[in-house]
Design a protein around this motif. Structure first.
Motif, mmCIF file in Angstrom:
data_model
loop_
_atom_site.group_PDB
_atom_site.id
_atom_site.type_symbol
_atom_site.label_atom_id
_atom_site.label_comp_id
_atom_site.label_asym_id
_atom_site.label_seq_id
_atom_site.Cartn_x
_atom_site.Cartn_y
_atom_site.Cartn_z
ATOM 1 N N ARG A 34 32.415 21.145 39.296
ATOM 2 C CA ARG A 34 33.486 21.240 38.198
ATOM 3 C C ARG A 34 34.090 20.682 36.993
ATOM 4 O O ARG A 34 34.444 20.392 36.246
ATOM 5 C CB ARG A 34 33.725 22.681 38.754
ATOM 6 N N ALA B 263 32.420 18.334 35.063
ATOM 7 C CA ALA B 263 31.433 18.829 34.072
ATOM 8 C C ALA B 263 33.021 19.588 32.959
ATOM 9 O O ALA B 263 32.731 19.502 31.129
ATOM 10 C CB ALA B 263 31.616 19.808 34.399
ATOM 11 N N LYS B 264 34.061 19.456 33.454
ATOM 12 C CA LYS B 264 35.327 20.199 32.679
ATOM 13 C C LYS B 264 35.613 18.617 31.861
ATOM 14 O O LYS B 264 35.882 18.965 30.625
ATOM 15 C CB LYS B 264 36.623 20.182 33.486
ATOM 16 N N SER C 220 30.276 20.987 29.778
ATOM 17 C CA SER C 220 29.557 21.360 30.708
ATOM 18 C C SER C 220 27.538 21.461 29.745
ATOM 19 O O SER C 220 26.636 21.055 31.209
ATOM 20 C CB SER C 220 29.225 22.642 31.585
ATOM 21 N N ASP C 221 27.366 20.738 29.018
ATOM 22 C CA ASP C 221 26.890 20.713 28.385
ATOM 23 C C ASP C 221 26.040 18.849 28.527
ATOM 24 O O ASP C 221 25.374 18.114 27.794
ATOM 25 C CB ASP C 221 25.790 20.680 26.498
ATOM 26 N N LEU D 229 23.751 21.247 35.682
ATOM 27 C CA LEU D 229 24.697 22.345 36.670
ATOM 28 C C LEU D 229 24.521 23.882 36.659
ATOM 29 O O LEU D 229 24.096 23.831 35.449
ATOM 30 C CB LEU D 229 25.768 22.056 36.406
ATOM 31 N N LEU E 240 24.805 27.828 37.069
ATOM 32 C CA LEU E 240 26.104 28.163 36.936
ATOM 33 C C LEU E 240 27.189 29.189 37.660
ATOM 34 O O LEU E 240 28.291 29.002 37.560
ATOM 35 C CB LEU E 240 26.015 29.687 35.585
ATOM 36 N N LEU F 136 29.621 25.677 37.529
ATOM 37 C CA LEU F 136 30.470 26.387 36.416
ATOM 38 C C LEU F 136 31.202 27.576 36.478
ATOM 39 O O LEU F 136 32.153 26.955 35.775
ATOM 40 C CB LEU F 136 29.353 25.496 34.666
ATOM 41 N N GLN F 137 30.738 28.371 36.629
ATOM 42 C CA GLN F 137 31.295 29.240 36.898
ATOM 43 C C GLN F 137 32.466 29.615 37.529
ATOM 44 O O GLN F 137 32.652 29.507 38.942
ATOM 45 C CB GLN F 137 31.076 31.095 36.814
ATOM 46 N N THR F 138 34.285 29.453 37.584
ATOM 47 C CA THR F 138 34.631 28.936 38.825
ATOM 48 C C THR F 138 35.614 30.399 38.934
ATOM 49 O O THR F 138 36.555 30.494 38.092
ATOM 50 C CB THR F 138 36.216 28.310 38.270
#
Length: 266
Positions: free
Chosen positions: A189, A192-193, A197-198, A252, A254, A257-259
């Motif tokens: 994560r 990705a930040k 994320s893409d 990655l 979801l 990615l969903q914190t």
């Protein structure tokens, strides 16, 4: 400023072992920090080290060996030897532990510094924070584990943001993480930040649990036919299992990615 998790073991003496024609580097523990097949020093012996080269799929074949490659964490020098001697790229390795550098020079066929090779004894956090290194790197390999191998030594969103700053537009980073370790989702994560994320992908874990994450600084992914052509070129020229990498790469999920609320902050 990104800070390192310090320990009195930061300069742990490097030790060696050998088995079946392979020489291993350790830091006063059973954990392998790197390996080299003695009769084939340019061969990438460990599977996860081979996968650290998966960035090659994201670069056009004509540009594959151009520019500068940087390794944060020297290990047994496998990626540094490969980038310098096989890819013929300008290569810089940044290693905090002088004992590791000495062991690589003595036992792991690491060449002396040249106009194309620099091995720097420095803290990777300080190196990426130095603005003179920003927008200078085509390929960045990050493999920063201490003697306990419990988790990355440098692993904050700020650190990964500084890693991105070192990359030129279109530059690529690979990171070694333990995919079956509780810290993996948090580390992924953070990457990705820092990159978006893409612009982040992962390979499936190796048998040992190493998961390589690939992050790009503004790359458009080509269609599958082009990726297959690139993979065939990599296999033919460098004898790396690039077609297999294509089967292992995925965005990655979801779930990572969903914190959850309150999770993922330093």
């Amino acid at each position: 400023m990104t800070t390192r998790k310090t320990s009195r073991q930061d300069h742990t003496p490097a030790t060696l072992s050998e088995a079946d024609g392979v020489r291993y580097l350790h830091l006063d523990s059973i954990w392998v920090q790197g390996a080299m097949r003695i009769r084939k020093p340019l061969h990438l012996e460990l599977e996860y080290i081979q996968r650290m080269m998966a960035w090659m799929l994201w670069r056009p074949s004509a540009e594959l060996c151009r520019g500068r490659a940087v390794q944060l964490g020297l290990g047994a020098g496998a990626l540094t030897r490969f980038a310098h001697s096989r890819l013929r790229m300008h290569t810089t390795a940044v290693e905090f532990n002088p004992s590791v550098i000495s062991a690589c020079r003595t036992w792991f066929h690491l060449p002396q510094d040249t106009a194309r090779l620099a091995v720097v004894q420095a803290d990777a956090a300080h190196w990426v924070a130095d603005a003179q290194h920003w927008d200078q790197v085509q390929v960045l390999n990050v493999d920063l584990y201490d003697h306990d191998a419990a988790g990355p030594v440098l692993d904050s969103e700020e650190f990964y943001s500084l890693c991105r700053k070192t990359l030129v537009p279109g530059g690529l980073m690979t990171v070694n993480l333990f995919g079956r370790h509780a810290s993996f989702a948090l580390s992924a994560r953070r990457i990705a930040k820092a990159f978006g994320s893409d612009q982040v992908w992962q390979l499936a874990p190796t048998r040992e649990g190493n998961t390589v994450v690939v992050a790009a600084n503004g790359v458009t992914v080509p269609d599958r036919e082009e990726l297959l052509r690139r993979a065939a070129h990599i296999e033919a020229r460098f004898d790396l299992p690039a077609t297999k990498w294509l089967r292992l790469v995925r965005p990655l999920p979801l779930s990572i990615l969903q914190t959850p609320e309150g999770e993922g902050d330093d």
